[in-house]
Write a protein that holds these residues in place. Structure first.
Motif, PDB file in Angstrom:
ATOM      1  N   LYS A  50       0.977  -1.171  -0.095  1.00 46.19           N
ATOM      2  CA  LYS A  50       0.130  -0.300  -0.166  1.00 46.19           C
ATOM      3  C   LYS A  50       0.660   1.245   0.085  1.00 46.19           C
ATOM      4  CE  LYS A  50      -2.934   1.907   2.669  1.00 46.19           C
ATOM      5  NZ  LYS A  50      -3.747   1.885   3.798  1.00 46.19           N
ATOM      6  N   VAL A  51       0.684   2.447  -1.090  1.00 48.74           N
ATOM      7  CA  VAL A  51       1.219   3.330  -1.379  1.00 48.74           C
ATOM      8  C   VAL A  51       0.519   4.302  -0.750  1.00 48.74           C
ATOM      9  CG1 VAL A  51       2.162   4.855  -2.793  1.00 48.74           C
ATOM     10  CG2 VAL A  51       3.112   2.563  -2.172  1.00 48.74           C
ATOM     11  N   TYR A  52       0.548   6.120   0.303  1.00 47.80           N
ATOM     12  CA  TYR A  52       0.242   7.003   0.398  1.00 47.80           C
ATOM     13  C   TYR A  52       1.004   7.731   0.909  1.00 47.80           C
ATOM     14  CZ  TYR A  52       0.442   5.470   5.085  1.00 47.80           C
ATOM     15  OH  TYR A  52       1.209   4.987   6.307  1.00 47.80           O
ATOM     16  N   SER A  53       0.544   9.479   0.930  1.00 44.80           N
ATOM     17  CA  SER A  53       1.494  10.406   1.107  1.00 44.80           C
ATOM     18  C   SER A  53       0.743  10.997   2.437  1.00 44.80           C
ATOM     19  CB  SER A  53       2.029  11.223   0.020  1.00 44.80           C
ATOM     20  OG  SER A  53       0.684  11.371  -0.236  1.00 44.80           O
ATOM     21  N   ASP A  54       1.616  12.342   2.512  1.00 44.48           N
ATOM     22  CA  ASP A  54       0.937  13.217   3.367  1.00 44.48           C
ATOM     23  C   ASP A  54      -0.846  14.049   3.356  1.00 44.48           C
ATOM     24  OD1 ASP A  54       1.180  15.579   2.315  1.00 44.48           O
ATOM     25  OD2 ASP A  54       3.322  15.171   2.458  1.00 44.48           O
ATOM     26  N   SER A  61       1.292  16.860  -0.459  1.00 45.57           N
ATOM     27  CA  SER A  61       1.797  15.510  -1.340  1.00 45.57           C
ATOM     28  C   SER A  61       1.203  14.473  -2.300  1.00 45.57           C
ATOM     29  CB  SER A  61       3.405  14.216  -0.418  1.00 45.57           C
ATOM     30  OG  SER A  61       3.725  16.010   0.235  1.00 45.57           O
ATOM     31  N   TRP A  62       1.720  14.275  -3.445  1.00 46.57           N
ATOM     32  CA  TRP A  62       1.097  13.230  -4.192  1.00 46.57           C
ATOM     33  C   TRP A  62       1.872  11.964  -4.486  1.00 46.57           C
ATOM     34  CZ3 TRP A  62       2.355  11.283  -8.694  1.00 46.57           C
ATOM     35  CH2 TRP A  62       2.083  10.775  -9.782  1.00 46.57           C
ATOM     36  N   SER A  63       1.358  10.303  -4.257  1.00 49.01           N
ATOM     37  CA  SER A  63       1.652   9.250  -4.401  1.00 49.01           C
ATOM     38  C   SER A  63       1.073   8.525  -5.388  1.00 49.01           C
ATOM     39  CB  SER A  63       1.842   9.006  -3.504  1.00 49.01           C
ATOM     40  OG  SER A  63       0.920   8.811  -2.448  1.00 49.01           O
ATOM     41  N   LYS A  64       2.120   7.790  -5.858  1.00 46.27           N
ATOM     42  CA  LYS A  64       1.272   6.510  -7.100  1.00 46.27           C
ATOM     43  C   LYS A  64       1.601   5.611  -6.654  1.00 46.27           C
ATOM     44  CE  LYS A  64       1.111   6.201 -11.371  1.00 46.27           C
ATOM     45  NZ  LYS A  64       1.143   6.403 -12.705  1.00 46.27           N
ATOM     46  N   LYS A  65       0.857   3.991  -6.547  1.00 43.69           N
ATOM     47  CA  LYS A  65       1.910   2.968  -5.976  1.00 43.69           C
ATOM     48  C   LYS A  65       2.179   2.666  -7.780  1.00 43.69           C
ATOM     49  CE  LYS A  65       0.565  -1.570  -5.321  1.00 43.69           C
ATOM     50  NZ  LYS A  65      -0.228  -2.792  -4.852  1.00 43.69           N
ATOM     51  N   VAL A  66       3.564   1.867  -7.914  1.00 48.81           N
ATOM     52  CA  VAL A  66       4.238   1.444  -8.977  1.00 48.81           C
ATOM     53  C   VAL A  66       4.016   0.006  -9.115  1.00 48.81           C
ATOM     54  CG1 VAL A  66       5.989   2.539 -10.910  1.00 48.81           C
ATOM     55  CG2 VAL A  66       4.222   4.101  -9.870  1.00 48.81           C
ATOM     56  N   GLU A  67       3.721  -0.611 -10.378  1.00 48.73           N
ATOM     57  CA  GLU A  67       4.305  -2.330 -10.006  1.00 48.73           C
ATOM     58  C   GLU A  67       5.110  -2.129 -11.660  1.00 48.73           C
ATOM     59  OE1 GLU A  67       1.750  -4.405 -10.019  1.00 48.73           O
ATOM     60  OE2 GLU A  67       0.415  -4.000  -8.112  1.00 48.73           O
ATOM     61  N   GLU A  68       6.413  -2.353 -11.552  1.00 50.49           N
ATOM     62  CA  GLU A  68       7.480  -2.653 -12.971  1.00 50.49           C
ATOM     63  C   GLU A  68       8.155  -4.072 -11.918  1.00 50.49           C
ATOM     64  OE1 GLU A  68       8.529   1.585 -13.762  1.00 50.49           O
ATOM     65  OE2 GLU A  68      10.155   0.128 -12.883  1.00 50.49           O
ATOM     66  N   GLY A  69       7.604  -4.975 -13.573  1.00 52.89           N
ATOM     67  CA  GLY A  69       8.162  -6.181 -12.868  1.00 52.89           C
ATOM     68  C   GLY A  69       7.739  -7.084 -11.603  1.00 52.89           C
ATOM     69  N   ALA A  70       9.169  -7.608 -11.524  1.00 56.05           N
ATOM     70  CA  ALA A  70       9.152  -8.055  -9.882  1.00 56.05           C
ATOM     71  C   ALA A  70       9.210  -6.405  -8.814  1.00 56.05           C
ATOM     72  CB  ALA A  70      10.866  -8.726  -9.591  1.00 56.05           C
ATOM     73  N   GLY A  73       6.045  -0.164  -5.725  1.00 59.79           N
ATOM     74  CA  GLY A  73       7.188   0.954  -4.965  1.00 59.79           C
ATOM     75  C   GLY A  73       5.978   2.463  -5.460  1.00 59.79           C
ATOM     76  N   PHE A  74       6.947   3.569  -5.176  1.00 53.76           N
ATOM     77  CA  PHE A  74       6.001   4.640  -5.481  1.00 53.76           C
ATOM     78  C   PHE A  74       5.874   5.278  -6.709  1.00 53.76           C
ATOM     79  CE2 PHE A  74       7.558   5.387  -1.490  1.00 53.76           C
ATOM     80  CZ  PHE A  74       8.150   6.429  -1.310  1.00 53.76           C
ATOM     81  N   ASP A  75       5.715   6.005  -7.117  1.00 54.45           N
ATOM     82  CA  ASP A  75       6.341   7.900  -7.033  1.00 54.45           C
ATOM     83  C   ASP A  75       5.050   8.658  -7.239  1.00 54.45           C
ATOM     84  OD1 ASP A  75       7.271   6.337  -9.150  1.00 54.45           O
ATOM     85  OD2 ASP A  75       6.199   6.781 -11.132  1.00 54.45           O
ATOM     86  N   MET A  89       5.541   3.621   1.774  1.00 58.26           N
ATOM     87  CA  MET A  89       5.185   2.468   0.948  1.00 58.26           C
ATOM     88  C   MET A  89       5.194   0.748   1.926  1.00 58.26           C
ATOM     89  SD  MET A  89       7.228  -0.060  -1.756  1.00 58.26           S
ATOM     90  CE  MET A  89       7.156  -1.481  -1.958  1.00 58.26           C
ATOM     91  N   LEU A  90       3.838   0.674   2.069  1.00 50.86           N
ATOM     92  CA  LEU A  90       3.953   0.100   3.158  1.00 50.86           C
ATOM     93  C   LEU A  90       3.635  -1.910   2.537  1.00 50.86           C
ATOM     94  CD1 LEU A  90       0.923   1.254   5.220  1.00 50.86           C
ATOM     95  CD2 LEU A  90       3.818   1.138   6.331  1.00 50.86           C
TER      96      LEU A  90
END
Ligand SMILES: Nc1nc2c(ncn2[C@@H]2O[C@H](COP(=O)(O)OP(=O)(O)OP(=O)(O)O)[C@@H](O)[C@H]2O)c(=O)[nH]1
Length: 437
Positions: A50-54, A61-70, A73-75, A89-90
């Motif tokens: 799980k991803v989040y921000s303040d 702040s702004w955040s987005k969960k990202v999945e790249e292959g294996a 994380g977050f942008d 990132m939890l």
């Protein structure tokens, strides 16, 4: 080769064993980390992330969960607003928070991934979150104990290794949990959650975090055990060397003692043999009295010690040729041998007797005049005459005696005795004549 030198084979054995043990010790210490750790890998792809921000509170702040292959994380874009803007990132690493991982036996944690941010001086916060029924409340993530470490971005290149003994419980979490039963000790025996977030004072701008896995390394063989084994092996080796050396010296000592014993035995045998040989060399084989060489030594002794007075007696069997002719040469030999025996019995103290030639004998009587020995010689004459010889007639002998009171040549003294013997022969034999008679 020196007898007590340690054999070259033993030295080579000890040296090669030392070399082998040294290389084994160095190799054990060098490769310890490689082989004595067991790794447990947690792939982020298997986690619930799980991803989040303040922005969930008062921040922008702004955040987005990202999945790249294996990797996951977050942008994130850190924006001003919250006093401590952040993105988080939890990683829920176990299905149930009651059954977190027991990481208390692990020594290192390695994070595989990348982190990009506006400044190389940015930090990343890594927390192993402990669930504890003593203070953790369900669905309230902030009540999970923070076991935290901040790592520098510049050190995070594809992977970063964290020593778990560097973890600590932050003061701000303790303050936040005021009133709860919490302590400041690191506790990681029930960790269901790994939290990775931007660090304190994250730089305004874009932050990108990608993580593929977390590795945890556990010591299978503690280094203290390795030291113990090394000490044990070296101890055994030194004990072995001491054993070899003491056995070697014990054998050496025994061999030396045996050799000395043998040497003493050989020396004794040689001394006996040489004494026998000396006697043999100076003794007349047939009669058992001294030969000429033996008598020569005695005369030299008298000369060197200036022995005076000195009496020489020449003893010559009468008509011995007739005995030989009549009874045979062998019987003649027996007569000579009997006479030798009588003469050997006759002499005493420092007197000596030798075979002078054929049937003629010489007696040397140091420190005595004719007067002193006259009676003994007469008794000898009678003894010869009455001795039970292997012939049917008595064997007689004539005696010529000479005494020197002053020092004269031996040759002269013997001549004088010989002259006296000649007189005795001419006087009907079986009698004693002194020089000048
Ligand atoms: N059996 C035997 N006879 C020996 C030995 N040595 C010398 N004779 C003999 O001793 C004899 C000595 O003889 P002579 O010198 O004539 O003296 P003799 O017959 O004793 O006469 P007188 O001395 O004058 O009384 C010789 O016949 C030698 O052969 C010996 O070792 N054994």
């Amino acid at each position: 080769m020196q007898q007590n030198a340690v054999p070259i084979k033993t030295i080579l054995f000890i040296m090669s064993t030392v070399l082998i043990l040294m290389s084994a010790t160095i190799s054990a210490l060098n490769n310890y980390e490689k082989y004595s750790y067991e790794t447990t890998t947690i792939n982020v792809a298997d986690n619930w992330v799980k991803v989040y921000s303040d922005s969930i509170s008062q921040g922008n702040s702004w955040s987005k969960k990202v999945e790249e292959g294996a990797s996951q994380g977050f942008d994130c874009e850190i924006k001003k607003g919250d006093p401590h803007p952040y993105c988080i990132m939890l990683n829920w690493i176990t299905p149930s928070e009651f059954q977190g991982l027991n990481l208390s036996l692990y020594k290192y944690m390695t994070i595989h991934g990348t982190y990009d941010s506006p400044s190389m001086n940015d930090f990343l916060r890594v927390s192993l979150r402990q669930f504890d029924l003593g203070y953790t409340q369900m669905n309230k993530v902030h009540t999970y104990k923070y076991n935290l470490i901040e790592i520098q971005r510049k050190n995070f290149k594809d992977e970063i290794r964290i020593d778990l003994s560097d973890l600590s419980v932050p003061f701000w979490w303790m303050s936040m949990m005021k009133g709860q039963k919490v302590d400041s000790f690191v506790a990681i025996n029930n960790v269901p959650l790994i939290e990775v977030s931007t660090g304190t004072h994250a730089t305004i701008g874009e932050h990108k975090l990608r993580i593929s896995s977390f590795d945890f390394d556990r010591e299978v063989v503690p280094i203290t055990k390795v030291y113990e084994y090394i000490l044990l092996v070296w101890g055994c080796f030194i004990f072995l060397i001491l054993m070899i050396v003491s056995i070697y010296f014990a054998i050496l000592l025994r061999t030396k003692v045996d050799n000395e014993k043998n040497l003493i035995q050989i020396n004794t045998a040689l001394s006996l043999r040489s004494a026998e040989l000396e006697i043999f060399n100076k003794t007349d084989e047939l009669t058992g009295v001294l030969n000429r060489a033996g008598m020569q030594n005695k005369m030299m002794d008298c000369m060197s010690q200036d022995v005076l007075p000195l009496t020489v007696v020449m003893v010559d069997l009468d008509h011995f040729k007739k005995i030989n002719d009549r009874y045979g040469h062998q019987t003649g030999d027996v007569v000579l041998a009997n006479l030798g025996e009588l003469l050997n019995k006759f002499i005493k103290n420092d007197e000596s007797v030798s075979r002078f030639g054929g049937e003629e004998f010489m007696i040397l009587m140091p420190n005595q005049t004719f007067e002193m020995v006259k009676e003994r010689i007469e008794a000898l004459r009678v003894e010869i005459e009455t001795y039970d010889m292997p012939i049917d007639k008595p064997v007689t002998a004539s005696f010529g005696v000479a005494t020197s009171i002053y020092r004269i040549e031996f040759k002269q003294l013997i001549e004088k005795a010989d002259n006296a013997l000649y007189v005795a022969k001419n006087n009907g034999r079986n009698c004693i004549k002194h020089e000048g008679d």
